[in-house]
Structures are given as C-alpha cells and as structure tokens.
Scaffold this active site. Structure first.
Site, mmCIF file in Angstrom:
data_model
loop_
_atom_site.group_PDB
_atom_site.id
_atom_site.type_symbol
_atom_site.label_atom_id
_atom_site.label_comp_id
_atom_site.label_asym_id
_atom_site.label_seq_id
_atom_site.Cartn_x
_atom_site.Cartn_y
_atom_site.Cartn_z
ATOM 1 N N THR A 1 -3.347 5.470 -3.782
ATOM 2 C CA THR A 1 -2.152 6.481 -3.383
ATOM 3 C C THR A 1 -0.816 5.972 -4.256
ATOM 4 O OG1 THR A 1 -1.727 4.595 -1.867
ATOM 5 C CG2 THR A 1 -3.064 6.506 -1.093
ATOM 6 N N THR A 2 -0.498 4.831 -4.660
ATOM 7 C CA THR A 2 0.575 4.933 -5.594
ATOM 8 C C THR A 2 0.287 5.401 -6.725
ATOM 9 O OG1 THR A 2 0.646 2.572 -4.517
ATOM 10 C CG2 THR A 2 2.274 2.861 -6.253
ATOM 11 N N ASP B 1 0.722 -1.219 0.023
ATOM 12 C CA ASP B 1 -0.102 -0.115 -0.001
ATOM 13 C C ASP B 1 0.798 1.225 -0.019
ATOM 14 O OD1 ASP B 1 -2.450 1.266 -0.110
ATOM 15 O OD2 ASP B 1 -1.928 1.526 2.378
ATOM 16 N N ASP C 1 -9.134 -0.005 1.337
ATOM 17 C CA ASP C 1 -9.027 0.400 0.105
ATOM 18 C C ASP C 1 -10.352 0.069 -0.643
ATOM 19 O OD1 ASP C 1 -6.527 1.346 0.407
ATOM 20 O OD2 ASP C 1 -5.603 -0.217 -0.781
HETATM 21 P P1 ADP Z 1 -2.719 2.406 -5.678
HETATM 22 O O1 ADP Z 1 -2.078 2.452 -4.486
HETATM 23 O O2 ADP Z 1 -2.525 3.468 -6.676
HETATM 24 O O3 ADP Z 1 -4.083 1.896 -5.506
HETATM 25 P P2 ADP Z 1 -2.421 -0.510 -6.527
HETATM 26 O O4 ADP Z 1 -1.251 -1.325 -6.384
HETATM 27 O O5 ADP Z 1 -3.625 -0.556 -5.730
HETATM 28 O O6 ADP Z 1 -2.008 0.954 -6.360
HETATM 29 O O7 ADP Z 1 -2.698 -0.627 -8.022
HETATM 30 C C1 ADP Z 1 -3.788 -0.132 -8.727
HETATM 31 C C2 ADP Z 1 -3.482 -0.156 -10.142
HETATM 32 O O8 ADP Z 1 -3.685 -1.578 -10.702
HETATM 33 C C3 ADP Z 1 -4.755 0.341 -10.947
HETATM 34 O O9 ADP Z 1 -4.176 1.034 -12.046
HETATM 35 C C4 ADP Z 1 -5.450 -0.538 -11.489
HETATM 36 O O10 ADP Z 1 -6.465 -0.330 -12.564
HETATM 37 C C5 ADP Z 1 -4.581 -1.823 -11.677
HETATM 38 N N1 ADP Z 1 -5.366 -3.084 -11.593
HETATM 39 C C6 ADP Z 1 -6.135 -3.497 -10.801
HETATM 40 N N2 ADP Z 1 -6.630 -4.822 -10.902
HETATM 41 C C7 ADP Z 1 -6.330 -4.992 -12.055
HETATM 42 C C8 ADP Z 1 -6.065 -6.133 -13.022
HETATM 43 N N3 ADP Z 1 -7.011 -7.211 -12.865
HETATM 44 N N4 ADP Z 1 -5.467 -6.119 -14.321
HETATM 45 C C9 ADP Z 1 -4.769 -4.887 -14.725
HETATM 46 N N5 ADP Z 1 -4.853 -3.861 -13.673
HETATM 47 C C10 ADP Z 1 -5.241 -3.930 -12.763
HETATM 48 MG MG MG Z 2 -5.327 0.421 -4.959
#
Ligand code: ADP
Ligand code: MG
Length: 543
Positions: free
Chosen positions: A96-97, A63, A394
């Site tokens: 957040t990322t 996270d 989240d």
């Molecule tokens: P954040 O802290 O920004 O939420 P995450 O590690 O949760 O970071 O990653 C979010 C990203 O992963 C988003 O761009 C989301 O669209 C992408 N994502 C989530 N699930 C999938 C999936 N099944 N296939 C491709 N991308 C995905």
């Molecule tokens: Mg996320």
C-alpha cells in the site's frame, strides 16, 4: 439612460471554485503531501506512526493503508490517494505504501513538466503509455512459483513482515503463514486455476503472551466453553456432530395453555418432556458422536444427559464458525436430528477446553486436511498484538497473490529500478513531448529504491548511481541492501515479492495520477450545516 448590469450567479453562494493552473497545483500539492507522509514508513528501516483518534485511542503502525484510513483525510484529491491504498489492500493485501509513494512521485514529476508548459493531456498520454509498457515488462521479468516451493513462499512471507512489529518472530510467523496458506489452497476443477479464500484463515489476536507464542491450529479456536462442567475437558479422536437445531423442547408457537388439575398429570407432563430430550440425546449418541457443536441452544436437562454420556458440547456457535468447522473437520451441518447419521460427522485429533488470557476457548485441533485453519496471534500489549495481526495480513495477502498469479519478483527496489531502465529505453522510440512524459514516469519509479536508501540513512545519490550501473551491466535483480548500505542481488538475498504487488501498484498509481492531472476545475459546494431533509418532506420547502 444607463442600464444596470446585474451579476449572474450560476452557483450557490459560498461555493468554492478554483480553475486552471490553480486547481491543478492545489490537487498535486495535496496528493504529494499524502505520499510524503507515508514515505518515511517504507521498507525494513521505515519508521512507525502513532495515530491518536478523537476519542484518544492510539494506533501505532507502519502500514500505509492503516495510517491513511486513520488520518481522516478531507481534501478530495488527497482522498483519491487513500483510495488506491485501499484498492491495493483489497486486491493484493500488501504494497500500500509503495502504490501511494509512486503516485505522489508521478504527480511531482508532472508538476515539473507543467512548468515547462507541457499540456496535461500530453503528460497523461505519456503516463498511460508508460504504464502499459511497464505491465508487459513486469510480466516478462517475473519468475515462476508453485505451492510446492515452500522455501520460496517463506521468503515472500518474511519479506512482507520485515520492518513490521512482527519482525522479531518473523521466522516462526512465516512458517505459520506458509503452512496455513498451503492447507487452504484449492484448485478449480474446470479451469485448474488456484483458488485461495483468505476467509478460511481465521486470525484471532489475544494479549498476554509474547509474539513467539503465537500458534497455528490445524482446525479452529472457538471462543466458547463447554456447556456443562460434567463434560470431559478433552476428547481425543473426536467425532463431531454439527447441528443447526435446538436440543430443546420447542415452546408452543401460539399462546396455548395447558390445564393441569392434578399433580400426577404434572409429573407425567415433565416425564414426557424429559423423555423427548433423552431421545434426542440418544439419537446423537447412536451416531457415535462424542462432540456436538450446536448453532442453537441446549436445554439444561439435555446437557445433563449429554454430560453423562461423556459428550463434549458447545452451544450457540456462530454461523460463520459452524461453516468453518464443517470445512476444518470435514463434516456436514445438519438441521434436523432425524437426519443425523455417522456420515455427517466431522473428525479432529483433539478437542479441548483451554484458558487463553482470561477467557475459556474450545480448540478443535489436529484435523486431517483442514480447509479452514486458525492463527492465534499473541502480543504482550494490545498495540503489539494489533500490529502483528496487520503484518500477518500483509504476509498472507502476499502469499495468496503470489500463488494466484504464480509469479514473483525481487524487492528492495530491484524491480522498480529494472522497470525504469526498460521504460527509459522505450521512451527513446517516442517523439518529443511524450518522450519527456514517459521518461518522467521512469524516473518516478526510482523513488522506491531512493526511499528505501533514505529511510535506512544511506546516501541516496551514491546508492542510486551504483544501482543504475549494476542494472546497466545486466544485474536485473540489483537492489538496495539496507542493512549493509550497498547494492545486492535482491533475489539471491531472499527479498522476494509477489508480482501482483508491483503490477497493481504501478497501474493504480498511474491511473490516479492521470485522473488528477486531467482536472482543471474544482467546484466545491459549501459544507451544509443543516441536517439532511427528513424523508417525505417536500423539496424546496422552507426549513
Ligand atoms: P508497503 O506498504 O508498500 O508494503 P513496506 O513498508 O512493507 O511498504 O515496504 C515494502 C518495501 O520494502 C518493498 O519495496 C520491499 O521490497 C522492501 N523490502 C522488504 N524487505 C527488504 C529487505 N530485506 N531489504 C531491502 N528491502 C526490503
Ligand atoms: Mg509491505
């Protein structure tokens, strides 16, 4: 006669100062480093970080905001990036990322423009224009969602949890998240706006069982046991009295002394006390209550009478829990026994005492239309349980954001790619140098699909080229299929995110990039080694 030139000091000794290009480059470098650090965690195939604090406590997480908070970053402009992660967390609860990575990339692209002798104010203006445009495009792109669309809500929740510690049980956890959110959602009577107060979903984590055993309780779990062993362990069709008053004889306020000369008098005194307690219990029982949650204490003698009547009682319940109980069981908190009546009672299908881990807890279950619910999140170790809780936060944040705005977009880099395409087109309507800056903004957004591909071990150049071609052909939701290494329609493949994540990420990333770009002078006071002056001492006094 030669005049001696005295150097002038306007700043205290040991002040560190950097100006102009130097200041800019340092700031950009620091911010880029922060973004680079969290970048590897982005997306379903992102890696985790292990953070060890000065006491040796370990956190393992994926996270963004948790990593940045634990890192104890000192550099001032790097700290600004941490701030946007925190804002993102508070405003939308997820993404957040994404926000930090976009900000880092905007600054990296700005650096290239600075190398071409483009003035920072021009870049700043270009970025602002682009961000404004981005928000309006995002609003147009988004699709609608309502709270009745449970299957779509579940997709949002699953997308938020993908790649986190909760991954293996994401189906089960998402069901829980959707049921929880849809129970507590309310409509403002005047404006018709959707109101969601996430405080009404209580997250309890308990170690010692698998994640799959996590459960949603339509009601509350209170970490208290019943006060007396003689009370029932279970009450069906509970009628619940919520009292913010002690079931005790109040001790005298002043230091009054009571003189007793004769044993008979003593007995009479005790009998009188017992009678008062018995009356209180009688009053409670007469309302039909078979459960009492008391915010204050319950006297031992009263406990005995209550137990004899088969009333389940919990004492010294926290104020916040009392309020949550009132919302779950739909009852009213009463501050005086004389006021307690049947109408004040809440109700629940079942109240029971249960051992969870090695603690006794009281479950208030099967409430009808509860406006406050509890999730009991389980994990085999503390680390697992903590990461499951963060993933759940989240997911709930994402769901709340989606319902508040009523708008969603596709994830997997599809939205960023489509935005980039529109903004690039928009840049063509601008002149000269601004055009370069707006173009740089568009390219910077592509960092999201590129990172998703890189983290999945795919060739980002191939994927990006394919993605671009797909978007040019009008596939607006074309995104990265990180599991199969190709391009997919992200919307059709259920990768759904709330619009709020994207608007907040883009606007706060742009804001912080602009703010950092406009700094050309950093004046840092020397770290003070003396403790702050005690209050009341005279300024200027020698220490
Ligand atoms: P954040 O802290 O920004 O939420 P995450 O590690 O949760 O970071 O990653 C979010 C990203 O992963 C988003 O761009 C989301 O669209 C992408 N994502 C989530 N699930 C999938 C999936 N099944 N296939 C491709 N991308 C995905
Ligand atoms: Mg996320």
């Amino acid at each position: 006669m030669t005049q001696q030139i005295q150097p002038i000091f306007i700043l205290p000794e040991n002040t560190q100062r950097s100006t102009g290009k130097n200041a800019q480059r340092n700031n950009i470098m620091a911010a880029k480093l922060v973004a680079e650090t969290v970048r590897t965690t982005l997306g379903p195939k992102g890696m985790d970080k292990m953070l060890v604090d000065s006491l040796g406590d370990v956190v393992i997480t994926n996270d963004g905001v948790t990593i940045l908070k634990e890192m104890n970053i000192e550099h001032p402009s790097a700290k600004m990036l941490v701030e946007i992660a925190k804002t993102q967390e508070n405003e939308v609860g997820d993404g957040t990322t994404t926000a930090v990575v976009i900000a880092g990339e905007l600054l990296k692209r700005a650096e290239t423009l600075l190398d071409q002798d483009i003035h920072p104010t021009v870049i700043a203006k270009g970025y602002r224009l682009a961000a404004e445009k981005a928000l309006s495009i995002l609003n147009q792109m988004a699709e609608n969602i309502s709270e009745n669309d449970k299957s779509m809500l579940k997709k949002i929740s699953i997308t938020a949890m993908t790649g986190k510690g909760a991954e293996s049980s994401k189906e089960h956890l998402s069901e829980m998240a959707v049921t929880a959110i849809t129970s507590i959602v309310e409509k403002d009577k005047e404006t018709g706006k959707t109101i969601i107060d996430l405080q009404n979903i209580k997250l309890e984590k308990k170690v010692g069982a698998s994640v799959e055993e996590s459960e949603l309780i339509l009601g509350l779990v209170i970490d208290k046991e019943k006060v007396h062993y003689g009370m029932p362990k279970q009450v069906r069709n509970a009628k619940i009295a919520l009292v913010d008053a002690a079931v005790e004889i109040r001790s005298t306020e002043t230091d009054a002394k009571i003189h007793i000369n004769d044993p008979m008098q003593m007995q009479a005194f005790l009998d009188q006390e017992e009678k008062m307690l018995r009356d209180m219990v009688e009053k409670i029982a007469k309302t039909g209550a078979n459960v009492v949650f008391c915010q204050k204490g319950i006297d031992d003698v009263a406990q005995h009478f209550l137990a004899k009547k088969g009333i389940y009682c919990v004492r010294r319940v926290k104020k916040s829990d009392m309020e949550a109980l009132a919302r779950s069981a739909n009852g009213r908190i009463v501050t005086n026994f004389d006021d307690l009546s049947e109408q004040d009672l809440g109700s629940a299908g079942l109240i029971e005492e249960k051992k969870v881990g090695d603690e006794m807890m009281t479950y208030v279950k099967e409430c009808k239309n509860p406006k406050a619910v509890t999730m009991l999140l389980r994990g085999s170790t503390e680390h697992v349980a903590a990461e499951v809780k963060r993933a759940m936060e989240d997911a709930l944040g994402g769901l709340a954001s989606a319902l508040r705005k009523g708008k969603i977009v596709a994830g997997a880099g599809a939205t960023e790619m489509e935005l980039a395409r529109h903004i690039r087109k928009y840049s063509e309507t601008l002149s000269g140098r601004e055009q370069l800056a707006v173009n740089a903004f568009a390219e910077a957004l592509e960092i999201i699909p590129r990172t998703l591909a890189e983290n999945a071990g795919l060739d980002p150049i191939d994927i990006l080229a394919e993605l671009k071609a797909a978007h040019d052909k009008g596939m607006k939701w074309a995104g990265v299929d990180v599991f199969n290494g190709k391009v997919m329609d992200a919307f059709a493949n259920d990768v759904i995110e709330p619009l709020g994540i994207k608007t907040q990420a883009v606007s706060s990333a742009a804001e912080v990039a602009v703010m950092i770009l406009r700094i050309d002078d950093v004046i840092a006071a020397a770290k003070s080694s003396v403790p702050p002056m005690p209050q009341g001492s005279m300024p200027g006094m020698e220490m």
